[in-house]
Design a protein around this motif. Structure first.
Motif, PDB file in Angstrom:
ATOM      1  N   TYR B 444      25.212 -46.145  -6.305  1.00 39.75           N
ATOM      2  CA  TYR B 444      23.933 -47.506  -6.747  1.00 39.75           C
ATOM      3  C   TYR B 444      23.899 -47.090  -8.674  1.00 39.75           C
ATOM      4  O   TYR B 444      23.802 -48.149  -9.687  1.00 39.75           O
ATOM      5  CB  TYR B 444      23.164 -47.947  -6.429  1.00 39.75           C
ATOM      6  N   THR B 448      25.484 -49.233 -10.874  1.00 43.90           N
ATOM      7  CA  THR B 448      24.155 -49.954 -11.202  1.00 43.90           C
ATOM      8  C   THR B 448      24.387 -51.485 -10.451  1.00 43.90           C
ATOM      9  O   THR B 448      24.633 -52.261 -11.160  1.00 43.90           O
ATOM     10  CB  THR B 448      23.764 -49.510 -12.349  1.00 43.90           C
ATOM     11  N   SER B 449      25.327 -51.963  -9.621  1.00 47.33           N
ATOM     12  CA  SER B 449      25.934 -52.247  -9.278  1.00 47.33           C
ATOM     13  C   SER B 449      26.100 -52.928  -7.144  1.00 47.33           C
ATOM     14  O   SER B 449      26.347 -51.874  -6.871  1.00 47.33           O
ATOM     15  CB  SER B 449      26.893 -52.782  -9.866  1.00 47.33           C
ATOM     16  N   MET B 450      25.216 -53.767  -6.520  1.00 48.83           N
ATOM     17  CA  MET B 450      25.690 -53.241  -5.529  1.00 48.83           C
ATOM     18  C   MET B 450      27.462 -54.104  -4.952  1.00 48.83           C
ATOM     19  O   MET B 450      27.548 -53.399  -3.841  1.00 48.83           O
ATOM     20  CB  MET B 450      24.296 -54.462  -4.501  1.00 48.83           C
ATOM     21  N   VAL B 453      28.186 -51.048  -4.108  1.00 49.55           N
ATOM     22  CA  VAL B 453      27.544 -50.163  -2.915  1.00 49.55           C
ATOM     23  C   VAL B 453      28.409 -50.440  -2.015  1.00 49.55           C
ATOM     24  O   VAL B 453      28.424 -50.366  -0.750  1.00 49.55           O
ATOM     25  CB  VAL B 453      26.240 -50.421  -2.579  1.00 49.55           C
TER      26      VAL B 453
END
Lengths: 185, 544
Positions: B444, B448-450, B453
């Motif tokens: 993550y 910086t992005s779900m 994930v």
């Protein structure tokens, strides 16, 4: 030595079917250029060639697994219903953990009657840690308890401390990093 | 600029660029500091059953990129740290193998055969010293082979291979990895095919992102980190958790025997072990240089060769497996000799041979400015062709970092490895859920992005199922990494030959590569599927 190898047969046929699906349906319907194309009077490789080669490899492998299974060679496949059940339960646990991670922060902000939205508070204490710590706690605690088959203080402590340490490792030294899921909110 | 100037610049970059602090007025560079830190962490990780070098490399990479950014001068500190982990984990794996009969890394399984019986007789320290000496010897030898053969191989590739031949070479490497990794060549092919297919999603030449199902999230394809960490790390964590759920928490015998008086590792022991170290180092280096064949096979072959040789030369002595110091040395020299040699295909061809090499390539790819392959060994750089080739400076920096890690290994490695036995006491069922959260967090913070994930979790389940159906994940990962390179080279070769669809068959060298690829797969299929008895299925129980 010949032996019953139904699982391998199903596996080989499944990959064969998947490869045919990719080759005959997915690639033709979801790619705009063919295997080779004429662009400005020059032949070039199209976007469909590489995935088609990949599908041929899968088909080849699937075919070989199938042949082996039909000949009673190879090794029995260890995948069973218990593995599918484990995958389902793990998926459920991850789903719940990420649901908590996503919503606990905004919910807490709402319940606390804060004037600002969670988006504006997502990089401030204590809000920025709430989702990560609660989701992380559930993920770790349930996993450990499932293996130990009982509730223990040790499982509780690990589930509390590990997410906290991970959060501090990423958050304290780096101003520009956001813990999950704060970058998406 | 000439060879020696590039070499000197590489050495200077490691020792002088970016001083972190001073000791008695001597500046200590950040790269040096990172090598030391990586090496110590590597030993700790190697000594912890349930962790492994690649796992630590995967978790460390996003943190390192956050610290150093993606600037050119970040390359050596980051690579130095990862190389430190790689080398440290190799010697660390022997610690729990000798002390508690639990291999810290899979390749240390055979170390238990003689190391643990020695520990039970109170000679644990002696076994650890032998393991350290053999490991450091094998590792250093392997590095020296890397330093001399990688440039030579790269020059040969650059001189004799054009685009069709390079395409053939990538196909040969992929076929080799698919055929030899794992027990089934057929499943290896499926694994490589899946890796290629996933690599081609979203990224093509046309305006429409191919195979993206019209989804915006798939338009740029899957981020490399999600596929690699998902399949390699999360898949392993899921499998480990399921094994623990079935068996319950594993109780290990962590008692140690009282130390005996004879725990010295003197010249007589060195002389006794040296022939076995020598042959195992050769075996490990040869195995390491081939893509896809890991250190576990090297250890197995080194041990088997040593056992045969010992039984022939010393029929009156107790055999390997009963606590022979030579057995410990033979295994550890072989598995450690893999770590340097596995960088030969990475640096000279840009082809990763094992999981550790995958993470080094991932680091190079994430930071940029260094594209491993034959061109990095060119002596000419700049517009005029007479300037510095910065990539060659980085190569010599990597070689220097490896030598620094070796120096650490010889000087402090033994002392440090004998003090990390406590790591074996950490229960695996406490460790795995923490690694799961740590890996997902690392992905993550890098993306910086779900969505990243979620992709990684999806790949994690793919990796889990692949392991469950006895399909090796390494061909998937390496095919995923090489997929774009293969397609680009083939496109260029096709264009350069005027649209010749049979360009691979019209070049004699490329034709040989293709024929060898087919032969390798056919032979591996014949051996693995037709010859292997079903009883050989059961995997040895390791700490992994």
């Amino acid at each position: 030595m010949k032996h019953n190898n139904k699982g391998e047969l199903v596996l080989g046929l499944a990959f064969l079917a998947f490869a045919l699906f990719v080759l005959l349906i997915w690639v033709p319907l979801d790619t705009d250029t063919g295997l080779i194309e004429k662009v400005r009077r020059r032949w070039v490789i199209g976007d469909a060639l590489a995935p088609s080669v990949a599908a041929v490899l899968i088909a080849l492998g699937g075919g070989l697994v199938t042949i082996n299974a039909l000949l009673g060679r190879g090794e029995p496949m260890p995948l069973g219903w218990s593995s599918l059940r484990f995958a389902g339960l793990s998926f459920g646990l991850l789903f719940v953990a990420f649901l908590l991670m996503r919503w606990i922060g905004p919910l807490a902000v709402t319940l606390a009657g804060e004037a600002e939205s969670y988006r504006n508070l997502r990089d401030t204490l204590p809000w920025k840690y709430l989702g990560f710590l609660s989701g992380g706690f559930v993920l770790i605690f349930v996993s450990i308890v499932a293996v130990e088959r009982r509730l223990t203080v040790r499982a509780f402590l690990v589930a509390v401390l590990a997410p906290l340490i991970i959060a501090l490792v990423y958050d304290l030294p780096f101003d520009d990093l956001l813990l999950p899921p704060n970058g998406d909110l | 600029m000439g060879f020696w100037e590039h070499l000197w610049l590489g050495v200077l970059t490691v020792f002088t660029v970016g001083p972190a602090f001073e000791i008695f007025g001597i500046p200590i560079s950040i790269t040096l500091l990172m090598i030391v830190a990586g090496f110590c962490i590597g030993i700790i990780v190697g000594a912890t059953p349930g962790l492994a070098g690649p796992m630590a490399m995967a978790i460390a990479l996003p943190i390192l990129i956050s610290i150093f950014g993606v600037k050119q001068d970040a390359l050596l500190p980051v690579l130095g740290f990862l190389i430190g982990i790689m080398k440290g984990a190799t010697i660390g794996g022997a610690v729990p193998a000798i002390l508690f009969n639990t291999p810290g890394t899979p390749d240390a399984l055979l170390t238990t055969f003689d190391g643990y019986p020695m520990a039970k007789r109170g000679k644990a320290r002696k076994a650890l010293k032998a393991a350290h000496f053999a490991s450091a010897s094998g590792d250093t030898f392997s590095d020296l082979v890397l330093f001399t053969s990688a440039p030579f191989l790269a020059i040969m590739v650059e001189r004799f291979l054009d685009l069709p031949e390079k395409t053939g070479l990538i196909i040969l490497s992929l076929s080799f990895i698919a055929a030899v990794v794992g027990r089934s060549a057929a499943k290896g092919l499926i694994s490589a095919g899946l890796g290629l297919l996933v690599a081609y999603i979203g990224k093509g030449e046309d305006f429409y992102p191919r195979l993206s199902l019209g989804q915006e999230a798939l338009a740029d394809g899957f981020p490399v980190v999600t596929a690699v960490l998902g399949v390699l790390i999360l898949g392993e964590v899921f499998k480990g958790l399921e094994d623990l759920l079935r068996s319950g928490p594993q109780a290990r015998d962590l008692s140690q025997a009282e130390a005996s008086a004879d725990n010295r590792f003197g010249w007589a022991d060195v002389r006794a072990c040296w022939p076995y170290i020598r042959s195992s180092a050769l075996i490990g280096t040869a195995i390491g240089a081939l893509p896809g064949i890991g250190s576990t096979l090297a250890a197995t072959l080194g041990y088997a060769s040593g056992r045969r040789s010992h039984a022939r030369k010393n029929p009156e002595q107790a055999r390997f497996g009963s606590g022979r110091i030579e057995g410990v040395a033979a295994t550890e020299a072989a598995n450690s000799a893999v770590s340097g040699a596995n960088l030969i295909p990475v640096l000279s061809l840009g082809i990763p041979g094992n999981a550790a090499a995958v993470f080094l390539i991932l680091a190079m790819d994430s930071i940029g400015g260094f594209n491993p392959g034959p061109s990095v060994f060119k002596l000419s750089g700049g517009v005029t062709g007479e300037g510095v080739n910065p990539e060659l400076v980085v190569v010599f920096g990597i070689f220097t970092a490896m030598m620094v890690a070796n120096a650490l290994n010889w000087s402090l490695g033994g002392l440090f490895m004998r003090s990390v036995g406590v790591m074996a006491r950490i229960p695996k069922h406490l460790l795995l859920p923490v690694i799961l959260l740590l890996t997902l967090t690392a992905i993550y913070v890098q993306l910086t992005s779900m969505a990243g994930v979620y992709f990684a979790i999806g790949f994690g389940f793919l990796g889990y199922f692949m392991r469950r159906i006895d399909m090796s994940v390494l061909p998937f990962v390496i095919a995923f990494i090489l997929g774009r390179n293969l397609e680009d080279t083939a496109r260029q070769a096709f264009a350069a030959t005027g649209g010749d669809a049979l360009f691979l068959l019209h070049s004699p060298i490329a034709l040989v590569f293709i024929l060898v690829s087919v032969a390798v797969v056919a032979m591996a299929f014949w051996r693995s599927e037709a010859a292997a008895p079903p009883e050989s299925h059961h995997e040895p129980k390791t700490g992994k």
